[in-house]
Design an enzyme around this catalytic site. Structure first.
Site, PDB file in Angstrom:
ATOM      1  N   HIS A  16       0.839  -1.204   0.000  1.00  0.00           N
ATOM      2  CA  HIS A  16       0.000   0.000   0.000  1.00  0.00           C
ATOM      3  C   HIS A  16       0.876   1.257   0.000  1.00  0.00           C
ATOM      4  CE1 HIS A  16      -3.591   2.374   1.459  1.00  0.00           C
ATOM      5  NE2 HIS A  16      -2.605   3.150   1.896  1.00  0.00           N
ATOM      6  N   GLU A  17       1.870   1.296   0.888  1.00  0.00           N
ATOM      7  CA  GLU A  17       2.716   2.472   0.989  1.00  0.00           C
ATOM      8  C   GLU A  17       3.638   2.621  -0.226  1.00  0.00           C
ATOM      9  OE1 GLU A  17       2.453   4.876   3.028  1.00  0.00           O
ATOM     10  OE2 GLU A  17       0.914   3.921   4.249  1.00  0.00           O
ATOM     11  N   HIS A  25       1.937   4.377  -3.022  1.00  0.00           N
ATOM     12  CA  HIS A  25       1.967   5.838  -2.894  1.00  0.00           C
ATOM     13  C   HIS A  25       3.265   6.391  -3.468  1.00  0.00           C
ATOM     14  CE1 HIS A  25      -1.650   6.096  -0.569  1.00  0.00           C
ATOM     15  NE2 HIS A  25      -1.161   5.497   0.514  1.00  0.00           N
TER      16      HIS A  25
END
Length: 208
Positions: free
Chosen positions: A20-21, A24
């Protein structure tokens, strides 16, 4: 066996929040910001991303207390909107915020496809299905949880990006009270989201 399941849940959660990170970071890189790259955060090495409280202590506490949900987070991947082109800055910020959610949705869809495929092929072991189901469920939870428009969750960044300058009053309010609003949501309102999570899970996997 319960201990093994708990360890598996935590490992899946850690890798899911790491991906998820990273999403980004790569979204920011796409728009010209190299902050995450320069800080060595575009890596699957979980040590670079682990947050003691969000990645380990909170998930363990939720499992030990038999909480009806499992959430967690990793250290946010840094990015600098000032590095985006001025004409793209607003949309870039929205897409960077949405990238993590989209990554969790992609993981959920990928393992759902494997579960569906298991009905028509023989080389996928039956024992793998509940493991894949756990991966799907946790990533659905992460995607929906991060859609909540309460800082510091991604949903708030998407909402503020859409509202533009109109979000000023909301941002001022959340600067003071976001943690209380978020805790209230998790402990009192999340129970109303849980049926939606399981409905999505059943719809995309075919599992009950």
């Amino acid at each position: 066996m319960a201990e093994i399941n708990s360890i598996f849940y935590i490992l899946v959660l850690i890798m899911s929040v790491v991906i998820h990170e990273i999403a980004h970071g790569y979204a920011a890189l796409h728009y010209g910001d190299h902050t995450a790259e320069y800080q060595g955060r575009l890596t699957l090495n979980p040590i670079k991303h682990l947050d003691l409280y969000g990645s380990i202590l909170l998930p363990v506490l939720l499992i030990v207390t038999h909480a009806p949900f499992l959430i967690g987070w990793a250290k946010p991947v840094p990015y600098n909107p000032a590095n985006f082109k001025p004409e793209e800055r607003r949309m870039a910020s929205i897409w960077v915020a949405a990238a993590g959610i989209l990554a969790n949705i992609a993981i959920a869809m990928f393992f759902s496809a494997i579960i569906r495929l298991a009905d028509v092929v023989s080389f996928i072991p039956e024992s793998f299905i509940p493991l894949a189901g756990t991966i799907v469920l946790l990533n659905i939870v992460l995607a929906i949880f991060n859609l909540i428009p309460i800082p510091p969750l991604d949903g708030s960044k998407i909402l503020f990006g859409v509202l533009g300058y109109k979000s000023y009053r909301f941002e001022r309010f959340f600067e003071k009270y976001s943690i209380f609003v978020l805790l209230f949501f998790v402990f009192f309102l999340w129970q109303f989201i849980t049926p939606v999570v399981y409905l999505i899970f059943k719809s995309i996997t075919g599992l009950s």
